[in-house]
Motif scaffolding. Structure first.
Motif, PDB file in Angstrom:
ATOM      1  N   VAL A 291       0.836  -1.207   0.000  1.00 30.47           N
ATOM      2  CA  VAL A 291       0.000   0.000   0.000  1.00 30.47           C
ATOM      3  C   VAL A 291       0.870   1.255   0.000  1.00 30.47           C
ATOM      4  O   VAL A 291       0.587   2.225  -0.713  1.00 30.47           O
TER       5      VAL A 291
ATOM      6  N   VAL B 291       2.142   2.345  -3.459  1.00 30.39           N
ATOM      7  CA  VAL B 291       1.175   3.015  -4.331  1.00 30.39           C
ATOM      8  C   VAL B 291       1.182   4.523  -4.096  1.00 30.39           C
ATOM      9  O   VAL B 291       1.271   5.321  -5.040  1.00 30.39           O
TER      10      VAL B 291
ATOM     11  N   THR C  50      -9.041   3.040  -7.791  1.00 29.53           N
ATOM     12  CA  THR C  50      -7.868   2.168  -7.573  1.00 29.53           C
ATOM     13  C   THR C  50      -7.011   2.696  -6.435  1.00 29.53           C
ATOM     14  O   THR C  50      -6.365   1.925  -5.721  1.00 29.53           O
TER      15      THR C  50
ATOM     16  N   ASP D 261      -9.030   1.801  -3.280  1.00 31.57           N
ATOM     17  CA  ASP D 261      -9.128   0.349  -3.127  1.00 31.57           C
ATOM     18  C   ASP D 261      -7.834  -0.266  -2.605  1.00 31.57           C
ATOM     19  O   ASP D 261      -7.859  -1.366  -2.025  1.00 31.57           O
ATOM     20  N   SER D 262      -6.708   0.421  -2.824  1.00 31.90           N
ATOM     21  CA  SER D 262      -5.444  -0.126  -2.323  1.00 31.90           C
ATOM     22  C   SER D 262      -5.463  -0.244  -0.803  1.00 31.90           C
ATOM     23  O   SER D 262      -4.816  -1.116  -0.227  1.00 31.90           O
TER      24      SER D 262
ATOM     25  N   GLN E 138      -6.506  -3.614   0.764  1.00 31.18           N
ATOM     26  CA  GLN E 138      -5.535  -4.697   0.912  1.00 31.18           C
ATOM     27  C   GLN E 138      -5.203  -4.941   2.387  1.00 31.18           C
ATOM     28  O   GLN E 138      -4.873  -6.057   2.787  1.00 31.18           O
TER      29      GLN E 138
ATOM     30  N   ARG F 212       3.228  -9.617 -11.974  1.00 29.94           N
ATOM     31  CA  ARG F 212       1.906  -9.163 -11.539  1.00 29.94           C
ATOM     32  C   ARG F 212       0.799 -10.169 -11.868  1.00 29.94           C
ATOM     33  O   ARG F 212      -0.279 -10.115 -11.267  1.00 29.94           O
TER      34      ARG F 212
END
Length: 265
Positions: free
Chosen positions: A34, A37, A90, A93-94, A97, A230
């Motif tokens: 996280v 990002v 996105t 949404d990280s 995790q 990935r």
């Protein structure tokens, strides 16, 4: 070389320990995933800011002239569009995790962010509309005190603003990330190549073509390896841990080395 010699432990042992700990600890692995990002976005914005300051220094301007204006403009044009574009989901949404390691607050946090996104995106958009005239006015005043405008800096800011705005707001998340990162990489590596090409060419007898290949090919190989990693199952934690470590070390080294070298520049 001087920086490496002075900070050998920090630049060699710590990255290895970071990789081993990330590989062996799943909770830390998720947290750093996280962190990567968000640090990636902030780091790129700061690199753009650094290039602006370099262009000003090349013109002989006082390093403190317009520094705060450049800092906030780069954050605005690089990070701002994310909040009202297709890539916003996105980004939030990280946080989810972190739910994989038993943390419940990220779910609540993301839900709260989703509720206020429209209002927050409007604030960011209005801030941009208001700040750009203030930025121009600020530099117009600085010109009266001897500031010299760098055309390279102006081109950098305009091209970055257009690219990031179009990518973050109009493209699907994966395409937006590719375009923005490729654009930034093209800027950064092109500058490094232009400055250091003579140093690189000395290792291969002055062959410019071979020098360029040795400079570019490893980057392509690493990028392809990252793309392949990935799509692997999540149990390939050692591979993911490696790329997390590479990213974090890149962000840290870049800022750290510049701070060390600041007195010598």
């Amino acid at each position: 070389a001087k920086v490496l010699k002075a900070y050998k432990l920090r630049l060699t042992v710590i990255p290895l320990l970071l990789f081993l700990v990330t590989w062996s600890s799943y909770p830390l692995y998720v947290v750093l995933l996280v962190v990567v990002v968000f640090w990636d976005i902030y780091h790129t914005s700061m690199q753009n800011f650094g290039l602006c300051r370099i262009y000003d220094a090349k013109k002989g301007n006082d390093p403190h002239m317009g520094r705060r204006l450049d800092l906030w403009l780069n954050h605005l044009i690089y990070i701002g569009p994310i909040f009202f574009g297709l890539s916003y989901s996105t980004l939030t949404d990280s946080f989810l995790q972190l739910g994989n390691i038993g943390w419940k607050w990220p779910v609540t946090f993301v839900a709260t962010l989703d509720e206020v996104q429209s209002a927050f995106s409007l604030i960011v958009l209005l801030a941009g509309v208001l700040f750009i005239p203030l930025y121009i006015l600020g530099y117009w005043k600085l010109m009266k005190h001897g500031y010299i405008v760098s055309s390279s800096k102006v081109f950098l800011l305009i091209s970055t603003a257009i690219t990031t705005f179009c990518a973050w707001t109009l493209m699907p998340p994966m395409q937006a990330h590719f375009v923005v990162n490729f654009f930034h990489g093209l800027q950064y590596f092109a500058l490094v190549w232009w400055i250091d090409r003579k140093s690189f060419s000395r290792f291969v007898g002055g062959n410019t073509g071979l020098t360029l290949a040795l400079y570019v090919v490893p980057l392509i190989v690493l990028g392809c390896a990252y793309r392949f990693a990935r799509v692997l199952p999540s149990d390939y934690q050692v591979i993911y841990a490696f790329f997390i470590c590479v990213s974090l070390v890149h962000f840290w080294f870049d800022g750290f080395i510049w701070s060390v070298r600041k007195r010598a520049v």
